[in-house]
Design a protein around this motif. Sequence first.
Motif, PDB file in Angstrom:
ATOM      1  N   LEU A 115       0.894  -1.285   0.100  1.00 42.05           N
ATOM      2  CA  LEU A 115       0.402  -0.266  -0.665  1.00 42.05           C
ATOM      3  C   LEU A 115       0.859   1.368  -0.446  1.00 42.05           C
ATOM      4  CD1 LEU A 115      -2.726  -1.225   2.790  1.00 42.05           C
ATOM      5  CD2 LEU A 115      -3.321  -0.879   0.179  1.00 42.05           C
ATOM      6  N   SER A 116       2.074   1.098   0.564  1.00 43.40           N
ATOM      7  CA  SER A 116       2.630   2.009   0.737  1.00 43.40           C
ATOM      8  C   SER A 116       3.578   3.024  -0.994  1.00 43.40           C
ATOM      9  CB  SER A 116       3.595   2.180   2.057  1.00 43.40           C
ATOM     10  OG  SER A 116       2.992   1.923   3.297  1.00 43.40           O
ATOM     11  N   GLU A 117       3.810   1.668  -1.257  1.00 45.33           N
ATOM     12  CA  GLU A 117       4.869   1.618  -2.697  1.00 45.33           C
ATOM     13  C   GLU A 117       3.211   1.847  -3.837  1.00 45.33           C
ATOM     14  OE1 GLU A 117       6.473  -2.225  -3.717  1.00 45.33           O
ATOM     15  OE2 GLU A 117       8.496  -0.863  -2.182  1.00 45.33           O
ATOM     16  N   SER A 118       2.569   1.729  -3.783  1.00 47.26           N
ATOM     17  CA  SER A 118       1.454   2.455  -4.435  1.00 47.26           C
ATOM     18  C   SER A 118       0.889   3.815  -4.240  1.00 47.26           C
ATOM     19  CB  SER A 118       0.004   1.777  -4.425  1.00 47.26           C
ATOM     20  OG  SER A 118       0.693  -0.068  -4.774  1.00 47.26           O
ATOM     21  N   LEU A 119       0.370   3.976  -2.855  1.00 46.38           N
ATOM     22  CA  LEU A 119       0.927   5.498  -2.749  1.00 46.38           C
ATOM     23  C   LEU A 119       1.531   6.765  -3.283  1.00 46.38           C
ATOM     24  CD1 LEU A 119      -1.494   7.028  -1.088  1.00 46.38           C
ATOM     25  CD2 LEU A 119      -0.584   6.493   1.249  1.00 46.38           C
ATOM     26  N   LEU A 120       2.940   6.020  -3.319  1.00 45.77           N
ATOM     27  CA  LEU A 120       4.066   7.001  -3.662  1.00 45.77           C
ATOM     28  C   LEU A 120       3.849   6.781  -4.773  1.00 45.77           C
ATOM     29  CD1 LEU A 120       6.893   6.311  -1.203  1.00 45.77           C
ATOM     30  CD2 LEU A 120       5.463   8.171  -0.627  1.00 45.77           C
ATOM     31  N   ALA A 121       3.818   6.296  -5.459  1.00 47.55           N
ATOM     32  CA  ALA A 121       3.474   5.803  -6.574  1.00 47.55           C
ATOM     33  C   ALA A 121       2.220   6.812  -8.253  1.00 47.55           C
ATOM     34  CB  ALA A 121       4.016   4.359  -7.690  1.00 47.55           C
ATOM     35  N   ALA A 122       1.796   6.643  -6.708  1.00 43.76           N
ATOM     36  CA  ALA A 122       0.373   7.061  -6.942  1.00 43.76           C
ATOM     37  C   ALA A 122       0.862   8.728  -7.755  1.00 43.76           C
ATOM     38  CB  ALA A 122      -1.006   7.267  -6.712  1.00 43.76           C
ATOM     39  N   LEU A 123       1.154   9.170  -6.230  1.00 43.25           N
ATOM     40  CA  LEU A 123       1.968  11.092  -6.145  1.00 43.25           C
ATOM     41  C   LEU A 123       2.412  10.930  -6.755  1.00 43.25           C
ATOM     42  CD1 LEU A 123       0.421  11.078  -1.936  1.00 43.25           C
ATOM     43  CD2 LEU A 123      -0.569  12.038  -4.548  1.00 43.25           C
ATOM     44  N   ASN A 124       3.876  10.156  -7.186  1.00 44.48           N
ATOM     45  CA  ASN A 124       4.758  10.424  -7.928  1.00 44.48           C
ATOM     46  C   ASN A 124       6.045  11.279  -6.791  1.00 44.48           C
ATOM     47  OD1 ASN A 124       3.752  10.014 -10.467  1.00 44.48           O
ATOM     48  ND2 ASN A 124       2.769  12.302 -10.956  1.00 44.48           N
ATOM     49  N   LEU A 125       6.185  10.459  -5.876  1.00 47.23           N
ATOM     50  CA  LEU A 125       7.053  10.392  -4.691  1.00 47.23           C
ATOM     51  C   LEU A 125       8.566   8.923  -4.848  1.00 47.23           C
ATOM     52  CD1 LEU A 125       3.982  11.739  -2.101  1.00 47.23           C
ATOM     53  CD2 LEU A 125       5.943  13.197  -3.796  1.00 47.23           C
ATOM     54  N   THR A 126       7.913   8.587  -5.837  1.00 49.13           N
ATOM     55  CA  THR A 126       8.483   6.896  -5.587  1.00 49.13           C
ATOM     56  C   THR A 126      10.361   7.688  -5.661  1.00 49.13           C
ATOM     57  OG1 THR A 126       6.875   5.786  -6.608  1.00 49.13           O
ATOM     58  CG2 THR A 126       9.055   4.933  -6.066  1.00 49.13           C
ATOM     59  N   GLU A 127      10.571   8.363  -6.841  1.00 49.89           N
ATOM     60  CA  GLU A 127      11.706   8.313  -6.690  1.00 49.89           C
ATOM     61  C   GLU A 127      12.527   9.669  -6.212  1.00 49.89           C
ATOM     62  OE1 GLU A 127      13.624   6.934  -8.968  1.00 49.89           O
ATOM     63  OE2 GLU A 127      11.700   5.377  -8.889  1.00 49.89           O
ATOM     64  N   ARG A 128      11.728  10.461  -5.192  1.00 49.13           N
ATOM     65  CA  ARG A 128      11.755  11.641  -4.734  1.00 49.13           C
ATOM     66  C   ARG A 128      12.284  11.050  -2.808  1.00 49.13           C
ATOM     67  NH1 ARG A 128       8.131  16.015  -5.450  1.00 49.13           N
ATOM     68  NH2 ARG A 128       9.384  17.771  -4.109  1.00 49.13           N
ATOM     69  N   CYS A 129      11.442   9.702  -2.778  1.00 46.53           N
ATOM     70  CA  CYS A 129      12.273   9.535  -1.130  1.00 46.53           C
ATOM     71  C   CYS A 129      13.408   8.687  -1.361  1.00 46.53           C
ATOM     72  CB  CYS A 129      10.749   8.377  -0.957  1.00 46.53           C
ATOM     73  SG  CYS A 129      10.750   8.519   0.726  1.00 46.53           S
ATOM     74  N   SER A 130      14.407   9.251  -0.459  1.00 46.87           N
ATOM     75  CA  SER A 130      15.100   8.412   0.262  1.00 46.87           C
ATOM     76  C   SER A 130      15.112   7.126   0.737  1.00 46.87           C
ATOM     77  CB  SER A 130      16.524   9.303   0.646  1.00 46.87           C
ATOM     78  OG  SER A 130      16.036  10.946   0.216  1.00 46.87           O
ATOM     79  N   VAL A 131      14.516   6.835   1.284  1.00 45.93           N
ATOM     80  CA  VAL A 131      13.941   5.158   1.711  1.00 45.93           C
ATOM     81  C   VAL A 131      12.662   4.906   2.170  1.00 45.93           C
ATOM     82  CG1 VAL A 131      14.904   6.761   4.365  1.00 45.93           C
ATOM     83  CG2 VAL A 131      14.957   4.254   4.547  1.00 45.93           C
ATOM     84  N   LEU A 132      12.360   3.907   2.502  1.00 42.85           N
ATOM     85  CA  LEU A 132      10.622   3.631   2.843  1.00 42.85           C
ATOM     86  C   LEU A 132      10.915   2.669   3.677  1.00 42.85           C
ATOM     87  CD1 LEU A 132       7.768   3.582   2.898  1.00 42.85           C
ATOM     88  CD2 LEU A 132       8.053   2.964   0.699  1.00 42.85           C
TER      89      LEU A 132
END
Length: 227
Positions: A115-132
């Motif tokens: 769910l976390s990865e899906s949410l970040l992808a939907a908001l275009n934050l995946t590449e910006r987030c340094s660690v999850l």
Amino acid sequence: MKAVLFDLDGTLIDTAADFVRIIQDMCREESREIVPAELIRTQVSEGARAMVKLVYPELEVTDPILLAHRQRFLDLYGADIAVDTDLFDGMYPLLEALETRSIPWGIVTNKPRWLSESLLAALNLTERCSVLVCPEDVGHTKPHPEPMYLAAKQIEIAPQDCIYVGDHPRDIEAGRAAEMYTILAAYGYLPLEHRDDLAAWRADCIVQSVEELHQCIQALVLKPVLG
């Protein structure tokens, strides 16, 4: 301070509207009394089971029927994860300010990874987030400090040089246990039983808005560059 770590729901991202939509739709489908939006918000940080129990208060949290409703809730949420969800107002400029200064930011959450990865992808934050860091990554979740230590290790910054921002007592407890600088996001989804005495959380700083959060981080991390 050299990095900023965030809790996810209720701290970095305002996800409550989608939870409210799904829970209230479940109430209508079951011809049950509609659960107020504000009450749902107070349970977001407690997880899917707590939110679903608002619809079925007569069921125990371990009841297979409630667990089946919980899975249905998660399936519905995963299918439409960011219909009414976005970062809290003012959070985009804060993240941009951190990125401009090459200050890494990341997320430590008790939300499942898929769910976390899906949410970040939907908001275009995946590449910006340094660690999850999610529950699947550790043996102990918050309030245990293990997730905090793992996040710090992955960004190669000492825990005591990190800020952790959260809206639940377990966030502050985990951050304190890891010797991070803790900020209580009082604009978030504060649980009912803990919202009347925020000082008891023993956070290093309490902020009532993202604007105040930005000011606090500005003082700790985003110091002016002298010409």
